[in-house]
Design a protein around this motif. Structure first.
Motif, PDB file in Angstrom:
ATOM      1  N   GLU A 101      -0.132   8.612 -14.324  1.00 53.41           N
ATOM      2  CA  GLU A 101       1.039   7.811 -14.871  1.00 53.41           C
ATOM      3  C   GLU A 101       1.998   6.995 -13.723  1.00 53.41           C
ATOM      4  N   THR A 102       1.933   7.618 -12.547  1.00 51.37           N
ATOM      5  CA  THR A 102       2.519   6.898 -11.307  1.00 51.37           C
ATOM      6  C   THR A 102       1.728   5.810 -10.711  1.00 51.37           C
ATOM      7  N   THR A 103       2.356   4.828 -10.662  1.00 57.75           N
ATOM      8  CA  THR A 103       1.599   3.495  -9.978  1.00 57.75           C
ATOM      9  C   THR A 103       2.273   3.443  -8.737  1.00 57.75           C
ATOM     10  N   ILE A 104       1.585   2.730  -7.719  1.00 52.74           N
ATOM     11  CA  ILE A 104       2.071   2.419  -6.445  1.00 52.74           C
ATOM     12  C   ILE A 104       3.569   1.625  -6.636  1.00 52.74           C
ATOM     13  N   ALA A 105       3.456   0.594  -7.718  1.00 46.34           N
ATOM     14  CA  ALA A 105       4.771  -0.155  -7.970  1.00 46.34           C
ATOM     15  C   ALA A 105       5.931   0.969  -8.194  1.00 46.34           C
ATOM     16  N   TYR A 136       1.215   1.931   5.631  1.00 47.00           N
ATOM     17  CA  TYR A 136       1.468   3.278   5.691  1.00 47.00           C
ATOM     18  C   TYR A 136      -0.009   4.279   5.130  1.00 47.00           C
ATOM     19  N   PHE A 137      -0.374   3.488   3.999  1.00 49.83           N
ATOM     20  CA  PHE A 137      -1.156   4.700   3.407  1.00 49.83           C
ATOM     21  C   PHE A 137      -2.390   3.297   2.633  1.00 49.83           C
ATOM     22  N   PRO A 138      -3.456   3.843   2.672  1.00 46.52           N
ATOM     23  CA  PRO A 138      -4.570   3.055   2.185  1.00 46.52           C
ATOM     24  C   PRO A 138      -4.719   2.888   0.710  1.00 46.52           C
ATOM     25  N   SER A 139      -4.166   4.095   0.249  1.00 47.95           N
ATOM     26  CA  SER A 139      -4.251   4.133  -1.372  1.00 47.95           C
ATOM     27  C   SER A 139      -2.960   5.092  -1.696  1.00 47.95           C
ATOM     28  N   LYS A 140      -3.167   5.281  -2.919  1.00 47.68           N
ATOM     29  CA  LYS A 140      -2.343   6.333  -3.667  1.00 47.68           C
ATOM     30  C   LYS A 140      -2.672   7.745  -3.199  1.00 47.68           C
ATOM     31  N   GLU A 141      -3.969   7.898  -3.383  1.00 45.19           N
ATOM     32  CA  GLU A 141      -4.566   9.188  -3.026  1.00 45.19           C
ATOM     33  C   GLU A 141      -4.126   9.862  -1.722  1.00 45.19           C
ATOM     34  N   ASP A 142      -4.021   8.960  -0.673  1.00 43.18           N
ATOM     35  CA  ASP A 142      -3.577   9.400   0.597  1.00 43.18           C
ATOM     36  C   ASP A 142      -2.246   9.649   0.993  1.00 43.18           C
ATOM     37  N   ILE A 145       6.277   3.890  -6.975  1.00 46.78           N
ATOM     38  CA  ILE A 145       6.589   4.590  -5.617  1.00 46.78           C
ATOM     39  C   ILE A 145       7.343   3.923  -4.817  1.00 46.78           C
ATOM     40  N   THR A 146       6.790   2.363  -4.690  1.00 42.40           N
ATOM     41  CA  THR A 146       7.693   1.507  -3.723  1.00 42.40           C
ATOM     42  C   THR A 146       9.027   1.484  -4.311  1.00 42.40           C
ATOM     43  N   ALA A 147       9.134   1.431  -5.566  1.00 37.09           N
ATOM     44  CA  ALA A 147      10.590   1.155  -6.058  1.00 37.09           C
ATOM     45  C   ALA A 147      11.480   2.412  -5.944  1.00 37.09           C
ATOM     46  N   ALA A 148      10.564   3.843  -6.170  1.00 37.25           N
ATOM     47  CA  ALA A 148      11.546   5.011  -5.730  1.00 37.25           C
ATOM     48  C   ALA A 148      12.133   5.073  -4.237  1.00 37.25           C
ATOM     49  N   ALA A 149      11.005   4.642  -3.526  1.00 36.28           N
ATOM     50  CA  ALA A 149      11.170   4.787  -2.059  1.00 36.28           C
ATOM     51  C   ALA A 149      11.959   3.560  -1.411  1.00 36.28           C
ATOM     52  N   ASP A 150      12.324   2.400  -2.263  1.00 38.16           N
ATOM     53  CA  ASP A 150      13.141   1.205  -1.865  1.00 38.16           C
ATOM     54  C   ASP A 150      12.277   0.494  -0.736  1.00 38.16           C
ATOM     55  N   VAL A 151      10.964   0.525  -0.602  1.00 36.84           N
ATOM     56  CA  VAL A 151      10.180  -0.254   0.243  1.00 36.84           C
ATOM     57  C   VAL A 151       9.472  -1.306  -0.489  1.00 36.84           C
ATOM     58  N   SER A 152       8.761  -2.097   0.069  1.00 39.62           N
ATOM     59  CA  SER A 152       7.687  -3.249  -0.435  1.00 39.62           C
ATOM     60  C   SER A 152       6.590  -2.457  -0.587  1.00 39.62           C
ATOM     61  N   PRO A 153       5.559  -3.123  -1.510  1.00 41.89           N
ATOM     62  CA  PRO A 153       4.355  -2.874  -1.407  1.00 41.89           C
ATOM     63  C   PRO A 153       3.505  -3.201  -0.129  1.00 41.89           C
ATOM     64  N   ARG A 154       3.888  -4.224   0.460  1.00 43.28           N
ATOM     65  CA  ARG A 154       3.379  -4.126   1.665  1.00 43.28           C
ATOM     66  C   ARG A 154       3.631  -3.205   2.892  1.00 43.28           C
ATOM     67  N   THR A 155       4.892  -2.633   2.736  1.00 44.26           N
ATOM     68  CA  THR A 155       5.244  -1.448   3.695  1.00 44.26           C
ATOM     69  C   THR A 155       4.499  -0.398   3.155  1.00 44.26           C
ATOM     70  N   PHE A 156       4.398   0.003   1.874  1.00 41.74           N
ATOM     71  CA  PHE A 156       3.641   1.012   1.322  1.00 41.74           C
ATOM     72  C   PHE A 156       1.996   1.093   2.022  1.00 41.74           C
ATOM     73  N   PHE A 157       1.540  -0.387   2.076  1.00 44.59           N
ATOM     74  CA  PHE A 157       0.104  -0.118   2.317  1.00 44.59           C
ATOM     75  C   PHE A 157      -0.054  -0.187   3.932  1.00 44.59           C
ATOM     76  N   LEU A 189       7.507  11.783  -8.335  1.00 41.80           N
ATOM     77  CA  LEU A 189       7.183  10.880  -9.255  1.00 41.80           C
ATOM     78  C   LEU A 189       6.057  11.648  -9.892  1.00 41.80           C
ATOM     79  N   PHE A 190       5.098  12.230  -9.325  1.00 44.94           N
ATOM     80  CA  PHE A 190       4.017  12.758  -9.778  1.00 44.94           C
ATOM     81  C   PHE A 190       4.202  14.267 -10.419  1.00 44.94           C
ATOM     82  N   ALA A 191       5.384  14.843  -9.889  1.00 45.59           N
ATOM     83  CA  ALA A 191       5.780  15.944 -10.596  1.00 45.59           C
ATOM     84  C   ALA A 191       6.516  15.550 -11.999  1.00 45.59           C
ATOM     85  N   GLU A 192       7.206  14.732 -12.124  1.00 45.19           N
ATOM     86  CA  GLU A 192       7.866  14.179 -13.240  1.00 45.19           C
ATOM     87  C   GLU A 192       7.198  13.508 -14.207  1.00 45.19           C
TER      88      GLU A 192
END
Length: 211
Positions: free
Chosen positions: A35-39, A55-61, A41-53, A27-30
């Protein structure tokens, strides 16, 4: 059975972590980083925001997923040393294994990762923190491998090993090297690193007993 289940859980966690990271880099490339939000990313990876956090404290990580995994692997492998093996051989074996993993995971988003880090001061600062922490970790491991090693020798050796290999990886990804060319470049870098470290007697002498 417990050991098997633990192994399956760990593999599943790694797959989920990499699925999130891969989706984010795509998504960063495209779309662009800002412009890419955590929402997104989670939609593209088919995971929940809770699952994202979890594994990762922030988008930067997310940008540093591969870097963090490889640096952790370096520290782990330096601790896995056969009795009597010279420290320099341990370092070489570790770097070769990690280099193969880096080349295998080179992928189409390696250049995206490097570009983001080089273009964004915030990510540059995080990258520097990680590099400094890794060098300090390697210094500590060198003192374990060679209890009598001089303090400055350990600092210089860690800087040569970590800085040298990291610089070549960045160069190869920045300039779009193919996997075979990247492997050849890293082999050359390893030879240079070994030449520098070979001047330290503490690293070339056989170790005494188990680590």
């Amino acid at each position: 059975m417990d050991h098997v289940e633990t192994g399956l859980r760990e593999r599943k966690k790694r797959r989920t972590r990499w699925a999130i990271a891969s989706a984010a880099l795509r998504l960063f490339a495209e779309r662009g980083y800002e412009e890419t939000t955590i929402a997104d990313i989670t939609a593209a990876a088919d995971v929940s925001p809770r699952t994202f956090f979890s594994y990762f404290p922030s988008k930067e990580d997310v940008v540093f997923t591969e870097i963090d995994d490889r640096l952790a692997e370096v520290a782990e492998r330096l601790s896995d040393r056969p009795p009597g093996e010279p420290p320099l051989e341990t370092i070489r074996r570790c770097v070769v294994d990690v280099t193969e993993a880096i080349v295998a995971e080179h992928g189409e988003y390696g250049a995206v990762q490097v570009r983001l880090i080089l273009e964004r001061p915030g990510l540059q600062a995080r990258a520097l923190q990680r590099l400094t922490a890794t060098q300090e970790e390697i210094e500590a491991r060198l003192h374990e491998l060679c209890p009598g090693i001089d303090e400055i020798d350990a600092v210089a050796a860690a800087g040569i090993a970590v800085g040298g290999m990291q610089a070549v990886v960045v160069h190869c990804r920045r300039h779009g090297y193919e996997p075979a060319s990247m492997r050849a470049a890293l082999d050359r870098a390893l030879t240079i690193v070994e030449h520098g470290l070979g001047s330290l007697t503490a690293l070339t002498a056989p170790s005494e007993g188990a680590p």
